[in-house]
Design a protein around this motif. Structure first.
Motif, PDB file in Angstrom:
ATOM      1  N   GLU A   1      36.528  39.818  33.322  1.00 27.27           N
ATOM      2  CA  GLU A   1      35.689  38.817  33.996  1.00 27.27           C
ATOM      3  C   GLU A   1      34.376  39.447  34.424  1.00 27.27           C
ATOM      4  OE1 GLU A   1      37.332  35.677  36.778  1.00 27.27           O
ATOM      5  OE2 GLU A   1      36.390  37.041  38.228  1.00 27.27           O
ATOM      6  N   VAL A   2      33.304  38.707  34.202  1.00 31.50           N
ATOM      7  CA  VAL A   2      31.976  39.128  34.644  1.00 31.50           C
ATOM      8  C   VAL A   2      31.401  38.028  35.523  1.00 31.50           C
ATOM      9  CG1 VAL A   2      29.655  39.810  33.969  1.00 31.50           C
ATOM     10  CG2 VAL A   2      31.599  40.456  32.538  1.00 31.50           C
ATOM     11  N   VAL A   3      30.930  38.405  36.713  1.00 30.15           N
ATOM     12  CA  VAL A   3      30.347  37.461  37.666  1.00 30.15           C
ATOM     13  C   VAL A   3      28.839  37.689  37.705  1.00 30.15           C
ATOM     14  CG1 VAL A   3      30.351  36.616  40.035  1.00 30.15           C
ATOM     15  CG2 VAL A   3      32.448  37.566  39.040  1.00 30.15           C
ATOM     16  N   LEU A   4      28.080  36.632  37.421  1.00 34.70           N
ATOM     17  CA  LEU A   4      26.622  36.697  37.432  1.00 34.70           C
ATOM     18  C   LEU A   4      26.103  36.082  38.728  1.00 34.70           C
ATOM     19  CD1 LEU A   4      26.031  35.541  33.763  1.00 34.70           C
ATOM     20  CD2 LEU A   4      25.606  37.836  34.648  1.00 34.70           C
ATOM     21  N   LEU A   5      25.462  36.896  39.569  1.00 38.54           N
ATOM     22  CA  LEU A   5      24.943  36.428  40.849  1.00 38.54           C
ATOM     23  C   LEU A   5      23.497  35.964  40.708  1.00 38.54           C
ATOM     24  CD1 LEU A   5      26.165  39.272  43.257  1.00 38.54           C
ATOM     25  CD2 LEU A   5      27.338  37.125  42.703  1.00 38.54           C
ATOM     26  N   GLY A   6      23.224  34.776  41.243  1.00 39.60           N
ATOM     27  CA  GLY A   6      21.855  34.279  41.298  1.00 39.60           C
ATOM     28  C   GLY A   6      21.473  33.981  42.732  1.00 39.60           C
ATOM     29  N   ARG A   7      20.356  34.494  43.177  1.00 37.51           N
ATOM     30  CA  ARG A   7      19.931  34.261  44.565  1.00 37.51           C
ATOM     31  C   ARG A   7      19.642  32.781  44.820  1.00 37.51           C
ATOM     32  NH1 ARG A   7      18.160  38.675  47.594  1.00 37.51           N
ATOM     33  NH2 ARG A   7      18.154  40.670  46.486  1.00 37.51           N
TER      34      ARG A   7
ATOM     35  N   GLY B   1      38.591  45.509  36.102  1.00 41.70           N
ATOM     36  CA  GLY B   1      38.985  44.213  35.566  1.00 41.70           C
ATOM     37  C   GLY B   1      37.887  43.190  35.743  1.00 41.70           C
ATOM     38  N   ARG B   2      37.117  43.355  36.831  1.00 43.79           N
ATOM     39  CA  ARG B   2      36.010  42.435  37.114  1.00 43.79           C
ATOM     40  C   ARG B   2      34.725  43.240  37.301  1.00 43.79           C
ATOM     41  NH1 ARG B   2      37.855  39.800  41.567  1.00 43.79           N
ATOM     42  NH2 ARG B   2      38.595  37.982  40.368  1.00 43.79           N
ATOM     43  N   VAL B   3      33.636  42.735  36.731  1.00 49.25           N
ATOM     44  CA  VAL B   3      32.311  43.340  36.874  1.00 49.25           C
ATOM     45  C   VAL B   3      31.400  42.324  37.545  1.00 49.25           C
ATOM     46  CG1 VAL B   3      30.317  44.314  35.674  1.00 49.25           C
ATOM     47  CG2 VAL B   3      32.626  44.739  34.790  1.00 49.25           C
ATOM     48  N   VAL B   4      30.630  42.761  38.528  1.00 45.65           N
ATOM     49  CA  VAL B   4      29.641  41.898  39.178  1.00 45.65           C
ATOM     50  C   VAL B   4      28.253  42.345  38.732  1.00 45.65           C
ATOM     51  CG1 VAL B   4      28.605  41.182  41.367  1.00 45.65           C
ATOM     52  CG2 VAL B   4      31.089  41.399  41.176  1.00 45.65           C
TER      53      VAL B   4
ATOM     54  N   ALA C   1      26.547  40.830  30.209  1.00 45.30           N
ATOM     55  CA  ALA C   1      27.777  40.054  30.394  1.00 45.30           C
ATOM     56  C   ALA C   1      28.417  39.747  29.046  1.00 45.30           C
ATOM     57  CB  ALA C   1      27.469  38.762  31.149  1.00 45.30           C
ATOM     58  N   ARG C   2      27.584  39.345  28.093  1.00 40.58           N
ATOM     59  CA  ARG C   2      28.101  38.996  26.762  1.00 40.58           C
ATOM     60  C   ARG C   2      28.744  40.205  26.079  1.00 40.58           C
ATOM     61  NH1 ARG C   2      23.706  37.864  24.863  1.00 40.58           N
ATOM     62  NH2 ARG C   2      23.426  39.608  23.430  1.00 40.58           N
ATOM     63  N   ILE C   3      28.083  41.339  26.158  1.00 41.19           N
ATOM     64  CA  ILE C   3      28.626  42.547  25.521  1.00 41.19           C
ATOM     65  C   ILE C   3      29.950  42.941  26.171  1.00 41.19           C
ATOM     66  CG2 ILE C   3      28.245  45.019  25.151  1.00 41.19           C
ATOM     67  CD1 ILE C   3      26.615  43.240  23.291  1.00 41.19           C
ATOM     68  N   LEU C   4      30.034  42.810  27.494  1.00 43.43           N
ATOM     69  CA  LEU C   4      31.239  43.221  28.211  1.00 43.43           C
ATOM     70  C   LEU C   4      32.473  42.406  27.841  1.00 43.43           C
ATOM     71  CD1 LEU C   4      29.740  43.929  31.741  1.00 43.43           C
ATOM     72  CD2 LEU C   4      31.046  45.568  30.368  1.00 43.43           C
ATOM     73  N   VAL C   5      32.296  41.124  27.495  1.00 41.01           N
ATOM     74  CA  VAL C   5      33.467  40.281  27.228  1.00 41.01           C
ATOM     75  C   VAL C   5      33.615  39.894  25.754  1.00 41.01           C
ATOM     76  CG1 VAL C   5      33.544  39.359  29.571  1.00 41.01           C
ATOM     77  CG2 VAL C   5      32.213  38.159  27.814  1.00 41.01           C
ATOM     78  N   THR C   6      32.688  40.305  24.915  1.00 38.07           N
ATOM     79  CA  THR C   6      32.810  40.013  23.485  1.00 38.07           C
ATOM     80  C   THR C   6      33.959  40.808  22.885  1.00 38.07           C
ATOM     81  OG1 THR C   6      30.469  39.478  23.188  1.00 38.07           O
ATOM     82  CG2 THR C   6      31.651  40.231  21.245  1.00 38.07           C
TER      83      THR C   6
ATOM     84  N   ALA D   1      29.324  35.320  54.473  1.00 39.88           N
ATOM     85  CA  ALA D   1      29.437  36.320  53.409  1.00 39.88           C
ATOM     86  C   ALA D   1      30.806  36.218  52.765  1.00 39.88           C
ATOM     87  CB  ALA D   1      29.211  37.722  53.960  1.00 39.88           C
ATOM     88  N   ALA D   2      30.842  36.536  51.471  1.00 33.03           N
ATOM     89  CA  ALA D   2      32.097  36.553  50.726  1.00 33.03           C
ATOM     90  C   ALA D   2      32.253  37.910  50.079  1.00 33.03           C
ATOM     91  CB  ALA D   2      32.101  35.451  49.670  1.00 33.03           C
ATOM     92  N   ARG D   3      33.508  38.335  49.903  1.00 36.22           N
ATOM     93  CA  ARG D   3      33.780  39.625  49.273  1.00 36.22           C
ATOM     94  C   ARG D   3      34.370  39.378  47.890  1.00 36.22           C
ATOM     95  NH1 ARG D   3      37.710  43.487  48.353  1.00 36.22           N
ATOM     96  NH2 ARG D   3      37.152  45.650  48.825  1.00 36.22           N
ATOM     97  N   ILE D   4      33.718  39.934  46.875  1.00 35.37           N
ATOM     98  CA  ILE D   4      34.198  39.803  45.501  1.00 35.37           C
ATOM     99  C   ILE D   4      34.721  41.165  45.052  1.00 35.37           C
ATOM    100  CG2 ILE D   4      33.599  39.199  43.127  1.00 35.37           C
ATOM    101  CD1 ILE D   4      31.328  37.503  44.195  1.00 35.37           C
ATOM    102  N   PRO D   5      36.030  41.317  44.883  1.00 38.33           N
ATOM    103  CA  PRO D   5      36.563  42.599  44.393  1.00 38.33           C
ATOM    104  C   PRO D   5      36.030  42.895  42.992  1.00 38.33           C
ATOM    105  CG  PRO D   5      38.307  41.204  45.290  1.00 38.33           C
ATOM    106  CD  PRO D   5      37.091  40.335  45.150  1.00 38.33           C
ATOM    107  N   ALA D   6      35.656  44.130  42.746  1.00 37.67           N
ATOM    108  CA  ALA D   6      35.123  44.530  41.438  1.00 37.67           C
ATOM    109  C   ALA D   6      35.188  46.041  41.309  1.00 37.67           C
ATOM    110  CB  ALA D   6      33.681  44.051  41.272  1.00 37.67           C
ATOM    111  N   GLY D   7      35.253  46.513  40.078  1.00 36.74           N
ATOM    112  CA  GLY D   7      35.274  47.952  39.836  1.00 36.74           C
ATOM    113  C   GLY D   7      33.990  48.485  39.238  1.00 36.74           C
TER     114      GLY D   7
END
Length: 544
Positions: free
Chosen positions: A298-304, A253-256, A268-273, A401-407
């Protein structure tokens, strides 16, 4: 009415050369060329002649008053580039007046034809081949390890960017050039050695790109649903080296995504289009089917780093902002994020986030029914969580630290070049050591593109890169520094056929193109690609 360049710009500067009033910048001889996101038309100087639109290889230049939808913002984007600049005079060293074409190549009148092999048929290789074919009488041998030409244009450009793919049509006209011989499905180091290739040509140019991905080096990175974004891009583009079942979208359901550069935004765009919006493109059949049955919402984009250091271009971010049915959100988990966005300079990605909703995202909640993309800045992946497969990602957050559930976890942190058998290689940079494109210690051997300069710059940057390499090669030829071929011109073709009976020539490539276009016509698509080597070889032989 003036013209404006849009997000599909390939920055190869074809438009610059034909503009009669010097209103397109930066030009190849200006310091910013290759560093800006795209080229820009100065609305104060444009005379509405349309020459640039006719010359554009990707149909990215349009009348500003006819721009609609996501493109509508590009009139302002072009104008903003010149907001604090004086208009360029229509004279001087950068002025391109109408008249007979002029060529920068200056060769002796008795310059004998040379035979040059170009390894790789992506943009870098084809710009080098184009330069040689248009400005010299060289004979060019095109070699590629895949049985089809195109490289990054075919397998790296997102299917919903058809304008960018249009540059492939410009390159394809050289595939059947009378001074070109093509050997596709032939791998240097496997079917022929670098030494054998060199022995059959005066010079060899390697344009093999950067085929590997960079790794994070964190625990859990090798779990089954933790993959490189490069593999995901290859998967939805029907690359024959990535299996149709390599990606499972049915349970996530969620992709990181680690990274916020252009590749990260593409995936990200392809995944939710909405898949209906991709059904008219050349996306792989298996990818379209997977997206139709996808659980991803949902797609989460991580930036350092922060919003001001986002690695994407403004044009790619604009594409996300105008994605139908998709909400864009900035995770406001860090007190530095808001001020960075509000204080960002106009024109950059951070400034484009001002009207994007900011909220502190509660990751304990599952992804909702609607589709959205979340930017999470100041967050580095620390661990991919899971036993048998990905269950989530642990990321840094304010020293904690935070935990983001994702498959599903995708790493989009850059490409890396691979060593070419028979050539020196710099492990630190992932490139071949060179001077002006000339490979160190190997007479008659040259590099171009990402294997030369590292994985930076878009399609158009390869034109300038190729011009440098070809210039070095021709200077060596004029100086008599190239080794003479040890074998006659047709000997290399005989060698290839003796080693690889499945090699594809220009006629076979044309057969593949016809077959894929024919497959696409039935569904109103530009083409339906063959996704395996046996299918491509069969199509080249006229068997489908």
């Amino acid at each position: 009415m003036t013209y404006a360049i849009t997000q599909t710009c390939c920055s190869d500067a074809t438009c610059v050369a034909v503009c009669p009033v010097n209103c397109i910048h930066p030009t190849p001889d200006e310091p910013d060329f290759g560093r800006t996101e795209m080229l820009y038309v100065d609305p104060r100087s444009c005379i509405d002649c349309g020459a640039c639109a006719d010359a554009c290889p990707v149909d990215a230049i349009l009348p500003a008053d006819r721009l609609t939808g996501p493109h509508a913002e590009y009139a302002a984007v072009n104008a903003a580039y010149y907001a604090d600049r004086e208009p360029e005079p229509a004279t001087g060293p950068n002025f391109h007046a109408w008249g007979a074409p002029s060529f920068t190549r200056s060769l002796p009148s008795d310059f004998a034809p040379i035979r040059v092999a170009v390894v790789g048929t992506g943009p870098a290789g084809m710009y080098a081949a184009e330069d040689l074919l248009l400005h010299t009488n060289a004979e060019v041998t095109l070699v590629d390890r895949l049985p089809v030409a195109g490289g990054l244009v075919r397998y790296g450009v997102a299917p919903d960017h058809p304008g960018t793919k249009g540059v492939g049509d410009t390159f394809s006209r050289f595939h059947s050039h009378p001074r070109v011989r093509m050997h596709l499905g032939v791998e240097v180091g496997k079917d022929v050695t670098a030494e054998e290739l060199a022995a059959h040509h005066d010079a060899v140019i390697y344009a093999v790109g950067a085929a590997a991905d960079r790794r994070l080096g964190i625990p859990g990175e090798d779990l089954p649903s933790s993959i490189a974004a490069t593999s995901f891009v290859s998967w939805y583009n029907a690359h024959p080296e990535v299996a149709a079942d390599a990606v499972d979208l049915s349970r996530a359901g969620r992709v990181v995504v680690a990274g916020n550069g252009n590749v990260a935004l593409d995936v990200a765009r392809i995944l939710v289009t909405d898949p209906a919006g991709l059904a008219g493109t050349d996306i792989a059949d298996h990818a379209l089917a997977a997206l139709r049955g996808s659980a991803v919402r949902e797609v989460v984009l991580l930036g350092r780093r922060g919003p001001g250091e986002a690695a994407c271009t403004a044009s790619e971010l604009l594409a996300l902002k105008h994605l139908p049915g998709v909400e864009l959100v900035v995770d406001d988990h860090d007190p530095r994020i808001g001020p960075a966005i509000e204080g960002a300079a106009p024109g950059g990605p951070a400034a484009l986030l001002r009207d994007v909703r900011r909220e502190r995202v509660e990751w304990s909640r599952p992804a909702g029914e609607g589709r959205r993309i979340v930017f999470r800045f100041h967050s580095a992946p620390l661990e991919v969580i899971g036993t048998d497969d990905v269950a989530g990602v642990r990321v840094s957050a304010d020293g904690d630290a935070a935990r983001i559930p994702a498959g599903l976890f995708l790493r989009a942190i850059g490409y890396r070049g691979l060593a070419v058998p028979g050539l020196p290689f710099d492990e630190a940079s992932g490139t071949v050591p060179h001077e002006g494109g000339r490979v160190a210690g190997l007479s008659g051997t040259y590099v171009v593109g990402w294997i030369k300069r590292g994985p930076s710059g878009g399609i158009g940057a390869n034109r300038t890169c190729a011009a440098e390499t070809v210039g070095t090669l021709l200077a060596d030829a004029v100086a008599g520094a190239l080794p003479s071929p040890a074998h006659p011109a047709r000997a290399f073709g005989r060698l290839v056929r003796s080693r690889n009976r499945h090699a594809v020539d220009a006629r076979g490539l044309a057969a593949i193109d016809r077959a894929e276009r024919s497959r696409g016509r039935a569904g109103g698509r530009p083409r339906v690609k063959f996704g395996t080597v046996p299918e491509l070889v069969a199509a080249a032989r006229g068997r489908r």
